[in-house]
Design a protein around this motif. Structure first.
Motif, PDB file in Angstrom:
ATOM      1  N   LEU A 170      43.545  26.985  69.054  1.00 32.22           N
ATOM      2  CA  LEU A 170      42.627  28.028  68.563  1.00 32.22           C
ATOM      3  C   LEU A 170      42.550  28.042  67.040  1.00 32.22           C
ATOM      4  O   LEU A 170      41.558  28.484  66.461  1.00 32.22           O
ATOM      5  N   ALA A 171      43.608  27.574  66.385  1.00 34.52           N
ATOM      6  CA  ALA A 171      43.635  27.590  64.918  1.00 34.52           C
ATOM      7  C   ALA A 171      43.032  26.324  64.328  1.00 34.52           C
ATOM      8  O   ALA A 171      42.844  26.227  63.111  1.00 34.52           O
ATOM      9  N   ASN A 220      40.182  30.648  56.119  1.00 33.18           N
ATOM     10  CA  ASN A 220      40.543  29.262  56.403  1.00 33.18           C
ATOM     11  C   ASN A 220      40.264  29.089  57.887  1.00 33.18           C
ATOM     12  O   ASN A 220      41.115  29.363  58.717  1.00 33.18           O
ATOM     13  N   SER A 240      43.427  36.119  67.999  1.00 31.62           N
ATOM     14  CA  SER A 240      44.709  36.083  68.701  1.00 31.62           C
ATOM     15  C   SER A 240      45.556  37.317  68.387  1.00 31.62           C
ATOM     16  O   SER A 240      45.991  37.519  67.248  1.00 31.62           O
ATOM     17  N   LEU A 293      35.638  36.954  64.964  1.00 33.92           N
ATOM     18  CA  LEU A 293      35.024  37.013  63.624  1.00 33.92           C
ATOM     19  C   LEU A 293      34.735  38.438  63.155  1.00 33.92           C
ATOM     20  O   LEU A 293      35.633  39.201  62.893  1.00 33.92           O
ATOM     21  N   GLY A 307      40.505  35.393  60.465  1.00 32.45           N
ATOM     22  CA  GLY A 307      41.422  34.393  61.018  1.00 32.45           C
ATOM     23  C   GLY A 307      42.713  34.337  60.224  1.00 32.45           C
ATOM     24  O   GLY A 307      43.082  33.310  59.670  1.00 32.45           O
ATOM     25  N   PHE A 329      32.494  27.216  62.708  1.00 28.65           N
ATOM     26  CA  PHE A 329      32.862  28.499  62.096  1.00 28.65           C
ATOM     27  C   PHE A 329      32.091  28.761  60.811  1.00 28.65           C
ATOM     28  O   PHE A 329      31.792  29.908  60.496  1.00 28.65           O
ATOM     29  N   ARG A 349      28.723  30.111  61.845  1.00 31.81           N
ATOM     30  CA  ARG A 349      28.797  31.484  62.345  1.00 31.81           C
ATOM     31  C   ARG A 349      29.103  32.462  61.207  1.00 31.81           C
ATOM     32  O   ARG A 349      28.511  33.537  61.129  1.00 31.81           O
ATOM     33  N   PRO A 374      39.208  27.361  61.645  1.00 33.69           N
ATOM     34  CA  PRO A 374      39.516  26.103  62.332  1.00 33.69           C
ATOM     35  C   PRO A 374      38.409  25.112  61.963  1.00 33.69           C
ATOM     36  O   PRO A 374      37.230  25.449  62.076  1.00 33.69           O
TER      37      PRO A 374
HETATM   38  N1  SAM Z   1      44.793  32.137  57.675  1.00 30.29           N
HETATM   39  C1  SAM Z   1      45.872  31.344  58.244  1.00 30.29           C
HETATM   40  C2  SAM Z   1      46.260  30.230  57.268  1.00 30.29           C
HETATM   41  O1  SAM Z   1      45.441  29.911  56.393  1.00 30.29           O
HETATM   42  O2  SAM Z   1      47.356  29.701  57.388  1.00 30.29           O
HETATM   43  C3  SAM Z   1      45.461  30.750  59.595  1.00 30.29           C
HETATM   44  C4  SAM Z   1      44.253  29.880  59.548  1.00 30.29           C
HETATM   45  S1  SAM Z   1      43.954  28.993  61.055  1.00 30.29           S
HETATM   46  C5  SAM Z   1      43.228  27.524  60.430  1.00 30.29           C
HETATM   47  C6  SAM Z   1      42.551  29.817  61.771  1.00 30.29           C
HETATM   48  C7  SAM Z   1      42.818  31.168  62.403  1.00 30.29           C
HETATM   49  O3  SAM Z   1      41.593  31.678  62.945  1.00 30.29           O
HETATM   50  C8  SAM Z   1      43.816  31.172  63.545  1.00 30.29           C
HETATM   51  O4  SAM Z   1      44.787  32.156  63.317  1.00 30.29           O
HETATM   52  C9  SAM Z   1      42.984  31.507  64.779  1.00 30.29           C
HETATM   53  O5  SAM Z   1      43.678  32.268  65.742  1.00 30.29           O
HETATM   54  C10 SAM Z   1      41.843  32.291  64.182  1.00 30.29           C
HETATM   55  N2  SAM Z   1      40.612  32.258  64.974  1.00 30.29           N
HETATM   56  C11 SAM Z   1      40.127  31.254  65.753  1.00 30.29           C
HETATM   57  N3  SAM Z   1      38.961  31.608  66.300  1.00 30.29           N
HETATM   58  C12 SAM Z   1      38.682  32.852  65.859  1.00 30.29           C
HETATM   59  C13 SAM Z   1      37.603  33.759  66.080  1.00 30.29           C
HETATM   60  N4  SAM Z   1      36.564  33.435  66.868  1.00 30.29           N
HETATM   61  N5  SAM Z   1      37.642  34.970  65.463  1.00 30.29           N
HETATM   62  C14 SAM Z   1      38.685  35.303  64.667  1.00 30.29           C
HETATM   63  N6  SAM Z   1      39.726  34.488  64.421  1.00 30.29           N
HETATM   64  C15 SAM Z   1      39.731  33.282  65.016  1.00 30.29           C
END
Ligand code: SAM
Ligand code: GLN
Length: 302
Positions: free
Chosen positions: A229-230, A206, A161, A188, A136, A240, A243, A208
């Protein structure tokens, strides 16, 4: 009060010098309940002038051209409609590096720097940090910062994304680490392969973590502008973690480390999930500078 700035604001003699424009900008933003009106006015005027915020103070009596005034007024208008400063300027500083950001990515938060800091403190005698997986990656803030600190590290960074990964790629190029970060799109661990099992020294994420029902209570700046999504961590905000903990040990090397950001002082809950997974030693919890539990670190059982 109208959200649009009036034509008369433009002609306002108070917009003529840097000093006056800052004062007027600050007033206009504070009327709309913006939390840090002075700072925001400075950043936005700096953006309109294409200079650093600190540089404004070297020319406070400088006279602004009409073009710059128009630009500043337009930026103030966007801010008054609630758009985060980072999306307006397209930039946010993280780990003292300037990151490109768009509304497709979470604006990197200062408290997330603790995640990078804690990861870098893992003693080399325990694990080399040669191979790192970030799940992520969003803007790429964590992966790129780690890459700049560890010239020997190779990093794999995933995100669901594709749009976020485009932003992360720009940041990797901007900071000269694009050759050492591989960006993979997918859910993931899905983009990883069989041969990645047991491969990583460090896994960092980090995720969501906002409980779905709390999203509507977040500040409108976050709720209306940042990608859901974030943010959305499922009913209890812990989806998360469950998982990731289900699979993390399979992809980590012998005594690899898992470093996770957590929210809302959920250290106890996340620690319980780590312990329940049965594949890690008892985790450590670190607090951020605001005193809140922010990072959980767990070492894989060999
Ligand atoms: N790493 C960055 C930061 O710390 O600023 C972004 C963190 S943000 C809280 C979570 C990230 O996880 C988002 O970019 C989102 O698109 C991604 N994400 C959400 N669901 C996901 C999934 N099932 N698999 C992979 N990435 C995912
Ligand atoms: N820290 C973010 C917030 O301000 C949440 C980010 C996340 O879910 N990881 O709400």
């Amino acid at each position: 009060m109208s959200l649009e700035l009036e034509k008369s604001d433009l002609a306002d003699p108070e917009f003529v010098t840097v000093r006056a424009a800052l004062r007027r900008g600050e007033d206009l933003l504070s009327q709309f309940g913006v939390a840090s009106p002075r700072l925001d006015a400075e950043v936005l005027l700096g953006h309109a002038l294409n200079c650093r915020r600190e540089d404004l103070y070297r020319g406070l009596e400088g006279v602004l051209t009409h073009e710059v005034r128009d630009r500043f007024v337009a930026l103030l208008g966007r801010r008054r409609r609630g758009e985060p400063v980072a999306y307006i300027t397209g930039e946010r500083e993280f780990w003292s590096l300037a990151f490109f950001v768009t509304p497709q990515v979470l604006v990197p938060r200062p408290e997330t720097e603790l995640l990078v800091e804690v990861a870098l403190r893992i003693p080399a005698r325990q694990v080399s940090l040669a191979r790192i997986l970030e799940i992520g990656t969003g803007s790429g803030a964590i992966a790129v910062s780690l890459a700049t600190q560890r010239a020997d590290a190779e990093i794999w960074a995933t995100d669901l994304s594709a749009a976020a990964l485009e932003v992360a790629r720009v940041n990797a190029r901007r900071h000269g680490v694009e050759k050492r970060i591989r960006f993979l799109q997918g859910d993931l661990f899905a983009p990883l392969r069989e041969w990645d099992l047991g491969f990583f020294d460090l896994m960092i994420c980090n995720p969501p973590y906002v409980p779905s029902g709390e999203i509507e209570h977040l500040a409108s700046e976050i709720r209306q502008w940042e990608p859901r999504l974030a943010l959305d961590g499922g009913v209890d905000g812990l989806d998360f973690y469950r998982r990731i903990l289900g699979d993390a040990h399979r992809y980590l090397s012998g005594a690899g480390f898992l470093v996770l950001e957590i929210g809302g002082d959920s250290g106890t809950q996340v620690s319980r999930l780590v312990e329940a997974a049965g594949t890690f030693r008892a985790p450590a919890i670190y607090r951020d500078y605001g005193g809140r539990e922010r990072v959980v670190v767990a070492e894989r059982l060999p």
